[in-house]
Design a protein around this motif. Structure first.
Motif, PDB file in Angstrom:
ATOM      1  N   GLU A 218       4.880   7.977  -6.561  1.00  0.00           N
ATOM      2  CA  GLU A 218       5.607   6.706  -6.676  1.00  0.00           C
ATOM      3  C   GLU A 218       6.428   6.574  -5.397  1.00  0.00           C
ATOM      4  OE1 GLU A 218       4.751   4.845  -9.007  1.00  0.00           O
ATOM      5  OE2 GLU A 218       3.931   6.245 -10.499  1.00  0.00           O
ATOM      6  N   PHE A 219       6.388   5.417  -4.786  1.00  0.00           N
ATOM      7  CA  PHE A 219       7.053   5.257  -3.496  1.00  0.00           C
ATOM      8  C   PHE A 219       7.534   3.824  -3.330  1.00  0.00           C
ATOM      9  CE2 PHE A 219       2.577   4.379  -2.988  1.00  0.00           C
ATOM     10  CZ  PHE A 219       2.544   3.231  -2.212  1.00  0.00           C
ATOM     11  N   VAL A 220       8.356   3.635  -2.321  1.00  0.00           N
ATOM     12  CA  VAL A 220       8.869   2.305  -1.983  1.00  0.00           C
ATOM     13  C   VAL A 220       8.465   2.007  -0.540  1.00  0.00           C
ATOM     14  CG1 VAL A 220      10.932   0.890  -1.667  1.00  0.00           C
ATOM     15  CG2 VAL A 220      10.793   2.510  -3.585  1.00  0.00           C
TER      16      VAL A 220
ATOM     17  N   GLU B 259      -2.947   4.867  -0.192  1.00  0.00           N
ATOM     18  CA  GLU B 259      -1.497   4.828   0.019  1.00  0.00           C
ATOM     19  C   GLU B 259      -0.854   6.180  -0.295  1.00  0.00           C
ATOM     20  OE1 GLU B 259       0.193   0.431  -0.412  1.00  0.00           O
ATOM     21  OE2 GLU B 259      -0.588   1.205  -2.301  1.00  0.00           O
ATOM     22  N   ASP B 260      -1.389   6.880  -1.290  1.00  0.00           N
ATOM     23  CA  ASP B 260      -0.874   8.224  -1.586  1.00  0.00           C
ATOM     24  C   ASP B 260      -1.050   9.142  -0.375  1.00  0.00           C
ATOM     25  OD1 ASP B 260      -0.240   7.803  -4.440  1.00  0.00           O
ATOM     26  OD2 ASP B 260      -2.401   7.589  -4.657  1.00  0.00           O
ATOM     27  N   LEU B 261      -2.179   9.009   0.311  1.00  0.00           N
ATOM     28  CA  LEU B 261      -2.418   9.837   1.492  1.00  0.00           C
ATOM     29  C   LEU B 261      -1.361   9.573   2.553  1.00  0.00           C
ATOM     30  CD1 LEU B 261      -6.313   9.694   1.854  1.00  0.00           C
ATOM     31  CD2 LEU B 261      -4.905  11.364   0.642  1.00  0.00           C
ATOM     32  N   GLU B 262      -0.987   8.312   2.729  1.00  0.00           N
ATOM     33  CA  GLU B 262       0.077   7.995   3.687  1.00  0.00           C
ATOM     34  C   GLU B 262       1.401   8.627   3.279  1.00  0.00           C
ATOM     35  OE1 GLU B 262       0.326   4.036   5.613  1.00  0.00           O
ATOM     36  OE2 GLU B 262      -1.177   3.452   4.119  1.00  0.00           O
TER      37      GLU B 262
ATOM     38  N   CYS C 148       5.100  15.409   4.225  1.00  0.00           N
ATOM     39  CA  CYS C 148       4.973  16.846   4.533  1.00  0.00           C
ATOM     40  C   CYS C 148       3.918  17.162   5.579  1.00  0.00           C
ATOM     41  CB  CYS C 148       4.709  17.634   3.247  1.00  0.00           C
ATOM     42  SG  CYS C 148       3.196  17.177   2.385  1.00  0.00           S
ATOM     43  N   GLY C 149       3.309  16.139   6.162  1.00  0.00           N
ATOM     44  CA  GLY C 149       2.348  16.365   7.234  1.00  0.00           C
ATOM     45  C   GLY C 149       1.071  17.038   6.787  1.00  0.00           C
ATOM     46  N   ALA C 150       0.736  16.926   5.498  1.00  0.00           N
ATOM     47  CA  ALA C 150      -0.489  17.539   4.978  1.00  0.00           C
ATOM     48  C   ALA C 150      -1.175  16.563   4.024  1.00  0.00           C
ATOM     49  CB  ALA C 150      -0.176  18.839   4.242  1.00  0.00           C
ATOM     50  N   LEU C 151      -2.495  16.709   3.915  1.00  0.00           N
ATOM     51  CA  LEU C 151      -3.271  15.818   3.056  1.00  0.00           C
ATOM     52  C   LEU C 151      -4.092  16.641   2.064  1.00  0.00           C
ATOM     53  CD1 LEU C 151      -4.451  13.263   5.761  1.00  0.00           C
ATOM     54  CD2 LEU C 151      -2.796  12.871   3.932  1.00  0.00           C
ATOM     55  N   PRO C 152      -4.366  16.080   0.884  1.00  0.00           N
ATOM     56  CA  PRO C 152      -5.075  16.833  -0.154  1.00  0.00           C
ATOM     57  C   PRO C 152      -6.560  16.990   0.152  1.00  0.00           C
ATOM     58  CG  PRO C 152      -4.634  14.591  -0.898  1.00  0.00           C
ATOM     59  CD  PRO C 152      -3.930  14.752   0.411  1.00  0.00           C
ATOM     60  N   ALA C 153      -7.032  18.226   0.056  1.00  0.00           N
ATOM     61  CA  ALA C 153      -8.448  18.518   0.228  1.00  0.00           C
ATOM     62  C   ALA C 153      -8.761  19.844  -0.467  1.00  0.00           C
ATOM     63  CB  ALA C 153      -8.802  18.611   1.712  1.00  0.00           C
ATOM     64  N   PRO C 154      -9.900  19.921  -1.185  1.00  0.00           N
ATOM     65  CA  PRO C 154     -10.839  18.835  -1.438  1.00  0.00           C
ATOM     66  C   PRO C 154     -10.234  17.776  -2.364  1.00  0.00           C
ATOM     67  CG  PRO C 154     -11.435  20.771  -2.712  1.00  0.00           C
ATOM     68  CD  PRO C 154     -10.314  21.182  -1.814  1.00  0.00           C
ATOM     69  N   LEU C 155     -10.696  16.546  -2.175  1.00  0.00           N
ATOM     70  CA  LEU C 155     -10.135  15.395  -2.882  1.00  0.00           C
ATOM     71  C   LEU C 155     -11.200  14.776  -3.782  1.00  0.00           C
ATOM     72  CD1 LEU C 155      -8.085  13.026  -3.280  1.00  0.00           C
ATOM     73  CD2 LEU C 155      -8.978  12.056  -1.162  1.00  0.00           C
ATOM     74  N   PHE C 156     -10.815  14.475  -5.013  1.00  0.00           N
ATOM     75  CA  PHE C 156     -11.675  13.792  -5.980  1.00  0.00           C
ATOM     76  C   PHE C 156     -10.976  12.501  -6.353  1.00  0.00           C
ATOM     77  CE2 PHE C 156     -13.422  12.616 -10.023  1.00  0.00           C
ATOM     78  CZ  PHE C 156     -14.685  13.190 -10.135  1.00  0.00           C
ATOM     79  N   ASP C 157     -11.516  11.372  -5.900  1.00  0.00           N
ATOM     80  CA  ASP C 157     -10.908  10.071  -6.182  1.00  0.00           C
ATOM     81  C   ASP C 157     -11.608   9.462  -7.397  1.00  0.00           C
ATOM     82  OD1 ASP C 157     -10.393   7.190  -6.161  1.00  0.00           O
ATOM     83  OD2 ASP C 157      -9.527   7.479  -4.181  1.00  0.00           O
ATOM     84  N   THR C 158     -10.856   9.247  -8.471  1.00  0.00           N
ATOM     85  CA  THR C 158     -11.466   8.765  -9.716  1.00  0.00           C
ATOM     86  C   THR C 158     -11.956   7.331  -9.602  1.00  0.00           C
ATOM     87  OG1 THR C 158      -9.234   8.248 -10.544  1.00  0.00           O
ATOM     88  CG2 THR C 158     -10.201  10.348 -11.213  1.00  0.00           C
ATOM     89  N   GLN C 159     -11.388   6.538  -8.692  1.00  0.00           N
ATOM     90  CA  GLN C 159     -11.912   5.185  -8.488  1.00  0.00           C
ATOM     91  C   GLN C 159     -13.309   5.249  -7.878  1.00  0.00           C
ATOM     92  OE1 GLN C 159     -10.403   2.353  -5.356  1.00  0.00           O
ATOM     93  NE2 GLN C 159      -9.716   1.200  -7.144  1.00  0.00           N
ATOM     94  N   LEU C 160     -13.485   6.121  -6.891  1.00  0.00           N
ATOM     95  CA  LEU C 160     -14.815   6.332  -6.314  1.00  0.00           C
ATOM     96  C   LEU C 160     -15.774   6.882  -7.368  1.00  0.00           C
ATOM     97  CD1 LEU C 160     -14.110   7.947  -2.812  1.00  0.00           C
ATOM     98  CD2 LEU C 160     -14.992   5.657  -3.270  1.00  0.00           C
ATOM     99  N   ALA C 161     -15.303   7.839  -8.156  1.00  0.00           N
ATOM    100  CA  ALA C 161     -16.166   8.450  -9.170  1.00  0.00           C
ATOM    101  C   ALA C 161     -16.664   7.406 -10.159  1.00  0.00           C
ATOM    102  CB  ALA C 161     -15.413   9.559  -9.894  1.00  0.00           C
TER     103      ALA C 161
END
Length: 384
Positions: free
Chosen positions: A35-37, A89-92, A98-111
């Motif tokens: 959750e972000f602003v 947006e979560d990736l941003e 923290c300068g890091a991105l999630p991997a491996p990533l499973f996006d449920t919208q893509l799925a």
């Protein structure tokens, strides 16, 4: 709603975050949400990070945590799948936080799209479709930076990752049975790679929608303006459009005002911009006017003409046939930008080649057929 025995744990101490991350590193997956602003700022401001382990929700308070290294380790662990939904947006948020991105990533919208559900399916629709739960909408525009967060906010945030974990546990086996898991992970890795790329300020002008209409001398001015706008937005942490609206950039490069009064007459030019940055903008325009002709940018590609639609439709049918055969949403099989990139390689008379944008399993699955069709189209003179 989250069952009483699984009330969320609020993580607001570095030591507690470290302890939880050590436990999560032993799991096959975690569900992740943020959750972000981001109303006036260039960078998103994290208000809450939610983690679900399949049984319970954990709410990390970014306003209290100062050591993100345990979360970085989790995000980058190759052994733990990170499950998110429509995650750009979560990736941003994570990149800035923290300068890091999630991997491996499973996006449920893509799925969902891979499994033949609607393309770009919203989270609430997916929860309704798969779990039969109607999510409340009253917290979607909450102030996630307020403290303390309300009980309703906390419950809403916790439910998100509880449901996300349930959705993953439904979709992942179906995707594996269809033999599409690696395809999805490949697409998700592309999203992560794209999120790591920051726009080069000197190239920002290429993203302006109407820039293709400008002459090279005008593009030189646009380039200077966009370079400043990109750098200033990041340095001040304000949205680009708070400095100069995108719709105003091309008219500025074309009409080239030489006074604050002329600048103030531009449509969509906020008085605040004239007061704070008006003289800077005028100086930038003069700087752009002084760029030597040898250094003017090349004209940008025009939109494809209407005649190219016949070839685009021919190529699109390849993707539609493959999507129908595999039971996928057709939009995810061949993206519009990939088709347009291919048409640009040889339009109007060919020969065509496969564009760089067509990668991975799509290139293997459809590359030869697309290439043969495009060149056959050209040989018949249908694109002339």
């Amino acid at each position: 709603m989250t069952p009483p025995e699984a009330q969320p744990l609020i993580i607001d101490q570095n030591s507690l975050l470290a302890d939880c991350c050590r436990e999560w590193l032993q799991l096959p997956f975690v569900a992740v949400d943020t959750e972000f602003v981001r109303t006036e700022t260039f960078f998103p401001i994290a208000g809450l990070i939610q983690i679900g382990d399949g049984e319970r929700a954990f709410l990390i308070d970014p306003l209290a945590i100062t050591d993100w290294s345990p979360l970085v380790t989790l995000l980058q662990s190759p052994n733990v799948v990170k499950v998110l939904h429509a995650c750009s947006e979560d990736l941003e948020v994570f990149q800035h936080l923290c300068g890091a991105l999630p991997a491996p990533l499973f996006d449920t919208q893509l799925a969902a799209a891979y499994l033949g559900m609607d393309f770009s399916m919203s989270y609430s629709r997916l929860v309704s479709s798969l779990l039969g739960i109607e999510l409340p909408k009253d917290e979607t525009r909450s102030d996630w930076l307020q403290r303390p967060l309300s009980a309703r906010q906390l419950q809403y945030a916790a439910d998100d990752t509880v449901h996300l974990a349930q959705i993953y546990q439904l979709l992942a086996p179906r995707l594996a049975e269809a033999g599409m898991t690696e395809w999805l992970l490949e697409d998700a890795a592309d999203l992560v790679a794209a999120a790591q790329v920051m726009v080069e300020p000197a190239q920002a002008y290429r993203r302006v929608k109407q820039a293709w209409r400008l002459k090279p001398a005008e593009l030189a001015i646009l380039q200077v303006l966009c370079d400043w706008r990109e750098r200033a937005a990041r340095q001040r942490d304000v949205a680009r459009n708070r400095l100069v609206r995108e719709a105003t950039l091309c008219p500025l490069a074309q009409r080239q005002p030489d006074s604050l009064q002329a600048l103030a007459r531009f449509e969509d030019m906020h008085p605040r911009t004239v007061r704070q940055d008006g003289q800077t903008i005028l100086d930038l325009i003069r700087q752009g006017q002084a760029v030597p002709e040898a250094q003017w940018p090349q004209p940008l590609p025009e939109p494809l003409p209407a005649d190219a639609n016949r070839l685009l439709k021919t190529l699109r049918k390849v993707g539609q046939r493959q999507a129908d055969r595999l039971g996928m949403a057709s939009e995810i099989m061949l993206r519009k930008k990939v088709l347009e990139a291919m048409v640009r390689t040889g339009y109007p008379c060919g020969p065509y080649r496969l564009p760089d944008e067509l990668t991975g399993w799509r290139r293997e699955l459809m590359g030869e057929e697309l290439l043969a069709l495009a060149n056959q189209f050209a040989s018949k003179g249908e694109s002339a």
